[in-house]
Design a protein around this motif. Structure first.
Motif: not given
Length: 133
Positions: A29-38, A62-76, A57-60
């Motif tokens: 739920l945290k991964h999906v509903t985080s600001q960047w996850g959504v 950071s490279e680090k947060m996008l990479a982390q978000t994608l990793q979480y969503l990929e792992r899920d 596309k996802v303004g604002g």
């Protein structure tokens, strides 16, 4: 009078008891509903994107947060990452069928917020007049 059913913690966790502190669904739920996850899920509902396209596309984000978000969503199991063996590296991200299903839910939430934004902002201004300045 019958006794209440006793449900073990492991049974609760297997069933996905969201209100249980140890429930694994909370992390998802945290991964999906985080600001960047959504925002990533909604962006990928449109089409497959490369990392740099998603970052623009996802303004604002950071490279680090996008990479982390994608990793979480990929792992899920929501995002599929395909790396092409070329120079420079070419990586594409798209939604899996599971990702598309949750993406539809998240997109509905985002659409609802956008549709109701004027009303929400009016209530916020009433609660905190400094927001209107």
């Amino acid at each position: 009078m019958s006794e209440p059913e006793v449900v073990s913690l492991s049974d609760q966790m297997r069933r996905g008891e969201l209100f249980c502190v140890q429930c694994p669904s909370r992390e998802i739920l945290k991964h999906v509903t985080s600001q960047w996850g959504v925002l990533v899920l909604v962006a990928l509902m449109e089409k497959t994107h490369r990392f740099s396209e998603l970052r623009r596309k996802v303004g604002g984000v950071s490279e680090k947060m996008l990479a982390q978000t994608l990793q979480y969503l990929e792992r899920d199991g929501f995002v599929d990452r395909v790396s092409f063996p070329v120079v420079p590296p070419h990586v594409e991200y798209s939604l899996t069928p599971l990702g598309r299903a949750i993406g539809e839910k998240v997109e509905s939430l985002a659409d609802w917020i956008e549709s109701n934004l004027p009303s929400i902002m009016a209530v916020q201004r009433k609660a905190d007049p400094e927001l209107g300045e």
